[in-house]
Design an enzyme around this catalytic site. Structure first.
Site, PDB file in Angstrom:
ATOM      1  N   HIS A   1      51.032  40.947  46.515  1.00  0.00           N
ATOM      2  CA  HIS A   1      49.848  41.570  45.476  1.00  0.00           C
ATOM      3  C   HIS A   1      49.062  40.614  44.725  1.00  0.00           C
ATOM      4  O   HIS A   1      47.983  40.741  44.299  1.00  0.00           O
ATOM      5  CB  HIS A   1      50.661  42.115  44.344  1.00  0.00           C
ATOM      6  CG  HIS A   1      51.335  43.504  44.934  1.00  0.00           C
ATOM      7  ND1 HIS A   1      52.639  43.458  45.233  1.00  0.00           N
ATOM      8  CD2 HIS A   1      51.015  44.765  44.990  1.00  0.00           C
ATOM      9  CE1 HIS A   1      53.132  44.683  45.738  1.00  0.00           C
ATOM     10  NE2 HIS A   1      51.982  45.619  45.491  1.00  0.00           N
TER      11      HIS A   1
ATOM     12  N   GLU B   1      57.073  37.816  42.901  1.00  0.00           N
ATOM     13  CA  GLU B   1      56.004  37.002  43.857  1.00  0.00           C
ATOM     14  C   GLU B   1      55.664  35.686  43.135  1.00  0.00           C
ATOM     15  O   GLU B   1      55.798  34.838  44.373  1.00  0.00           O
ATOM     16  CB  GLU B   1      54.763  38.025  43.828  1.00  0.00           C
ATOM     17  CG  GLU B   1      55.183  39.141  44.666  1.00  0.00           C
ATOM     18  CD  GLU B   1      53.627  39.972  45.058  1.00  0.00           C
ATOM     19  OE1 GLU B   1      52.552  39.563  44.900  1.00  0.00           O
ATOM     20  OE2 GLU B   1      54.068  41.178  45.371  1.00  0.00           O
TER      21      GLU B   1
ATOM     22  N   ARG C   1      54.560  57.225  18.484  1.00  0.00           N
ATOM     23  CA  ARG C   1      53.006  57.265  18.019  1.00  0.00           C
ATOM     24  C   ARG C   1      52.901  58.727  17.746  1.00  0.00           C
ATOM     25  O   ARG C   1      52.998  59.335  18.942  1.00  0.00           O
ATOM     26  CB  ARG C   1      52.031  56.549  18.830  1.00  0.00           C
ATOM     27  CG  ARG C   1      51.975  55.204  18.201  1.00  0.00           C
ATOM     28  CD  ARG C   1      50.794  54.506  18.903  1.00  0.00           C
ATOM     29  NE  ARG C   1      50.604  53.192  18.360  1.00  0.00           N
ATOM     30  CZ  ARG C   1      51.205  51.862  18.655  1.00  0.00           C
ATOM     31  NH1 ARG C   1      52.092  51.908  19.554  1.00  0.00           N
ATOM     32  NH2 ARG C   1      50.872  50.874  17.995  1.00  0.00           N
TER      33      ARG C   1
ATOM     34  N   ARG D   1      53.285  48.809  11.856  1.00  0.00           N
ATOM     35  CA  ARG D   1      53.220  50.389  12.022  1.00  0.00           C
ATOM     36  C   ARG D   1      53.687  50.856  10.793  1.00  0.00           C
ATOM     37  O   ARG D   1      53.651  52.127  10.655  1.00  0.00           O
ATOM     38  CB  ARG D   1      54.131  50.536  13.100  1.00  0.00           C
ATOM     39  CG  ARG D   1      53.820  50.106  14.627  1.00  0.00           C
ATOM     40  CD  ARG D   1      52.498  50.940  15.184  1.00  0.00           C
ATOM     41  NE  ARG D   1      53.071  52.225  14.948  1.00  0.00           N
ATOM     42  CZ  ARG D   1      53.868  52.849  15.794  1.00  0.00           C
ATOM     43  NH1 ARG D   1      54.676  52.210  16.830  1.00  0.00           N
ATOM     44  NH2 ARG D   1      54.201  54.289  15.682  1.00  0.00           N
TER      45      ARG D   1
HETATM   46  O1  LIG Z   1      51.840  48.399  18.425  1.00  0.00           O
HETATM   47  C1  LIG Z   1      51.699  47.868  19.524  1.00  0.00           C
HETATM   48  C2  LIG Z   1      50.784  46.779  19.469  1.00  0.00           C
HETATM   49  C3  LIG Z   1      50.570  45.917  20.893  1.00  0.00           C
HETATM   50  N1  LIG Z   1      51.359  46.231  21.714  1.00  0.00           N
HETATM   51  C4  LIG Z   1      52.435  47.431  21.668  1.00  0.00           C
HETATM   52  O2  LIG Z   1      53.103  47.768  22.825  1.00  0.00           O
HETATM   53  N2  LIG Z   1      52.486  48.172  20.672  1.00  0.00           N
END
Ligand SMILES: O=c1cc[nH]c(=O)[nH]1
Ligand SMILES: O=P(O)(O)O[C@H]1O[C@H](CO)[C@@H](O)[C@H]1O
Length: 255
Positions: A8, A80, A168, A223
């Site tokens: 790849h 790889e 989320r 978050r």
């Molecule tokens: O909240 C996030 C920000 C970047 N990358 C992720 O996987 N989650």
């Protein structure tokens, strides 16, 4: 090791000029930025999610190769590159913090990952830890401290999915499987620092295959405060984490 072009990545053994260390960001656009901090940066190849540059650090070759997003494509890049003689893998990524005291722009050095992926099971059973190499982690922590950023070391939750696996709800359906509902709060209570998407596969694969790996990431969103990063601070954070990973590579090569 093979003189043949691997499946790849589109490179062969001579292309790597003896490199035994790789810096592996997720994003192909980050590869050239990383190589630009090295001597004699040289474009090698670009296929699918894999863009490769070669550079020199204190006279030694280091390959930079993007992995794309997630465990399956990461496992291909690592396999790889290992076929071509690479033995140490330094991931540099972006990440979402889940602890309230971690700020955007901070650096997280992963000591081990929660295996919320599928690909790591193709290398070792769930009982096997997704643990970072001790020497790589120590050097990443040192380089991050020297960058002047606030640095956090600890456990990362590494998920196959960006949306449900990282709980989320800002999606078109707003639906998160029951399995993941409340999961972020649970990880927070266990002291997990952040979410990203490759370290579980990378660390399990390397720790169970005699390869060394570590993971450093720049926090682009917290978050507990918001879901969408600010593009300007994101670029700044990316630049900071890139400097940290290149400095980590230099330290490890000179150790
Ligand atoms: O909240 C996030 C920000 C970047 N990358 C992720 O996987 N989650
Ligand atoms: O910035 P990279 O290295 O791609 O890392 C993070 O960003 C992507 C998600 O946006 C995932 O790959 C995650 O691990």
């Amino acid at each position: 090791m093979t003189e043949q072009t691997v499946f790849h990545l589109g490179v062969n053994l001579s292309d790597l000029e003896g490199a035994t260390m790789a810096i592996i960001p997720g994003d192909p656009a980050r590869v050239e930025k990383i190589a630009a901090l090295m001597d004699s940066p040289k474009f090698l190849a670009s296929h699918r999610e894999y863009t490769l540059f070669l550079g020199k650090l204190d006279g030694q070759s280091v390959v930079v190769c993007s992995t794309g997003i997630g465990g399956p494509s990461t496992s291909i890049a690592v396999e790889e590159l290992a076929q071509l003689g690479v033995r140490t893998f330094l991931r540099v990524g972006t990440t979402g913090a889940i602890q309230p005291h971690i700020n955007v722009g901070d650096i997280i050095v992963t000591t081990g990952s929660v295996r919320l992926d599928g690909a790591s099971l193709h290398f070792a059973p769930m009982e096997f830890p997704a643990v970072s190499d001790f020497d790589v982690t120590t050097v990443m922590k040192q380089a991050a401290d020297e960058s002047g950023a606030a640095v956090h070391t600890g456990v990362t939750a590494s998920s196959d999915t960006f949306y449900p696996g990282q709980e989320r709800y800002d999606t078109f359906s707003g639906r998160v499987r029951r399995h993941f509902q409340g999961s972020m709060e649970e990880w927070q209570a266990m002291g997990v620092l952040n979410f990203e998407m490759e370290s579980a596969t990378l660390l399990t694969m390397c720790a169970s295959s005699g390869l060394k790996a570590g993971c450093v990431a720049g926090v682009i969103v917290n978050r507990t405060q918001k879901e969408i990063p600010n593009p300007e601070s994101m670029a700044e954070t990316e630049a900071r984490s890139i400097k940290v990973v290149v400095e980590s590579a230099r330290k490890l090569l000179n150790a």
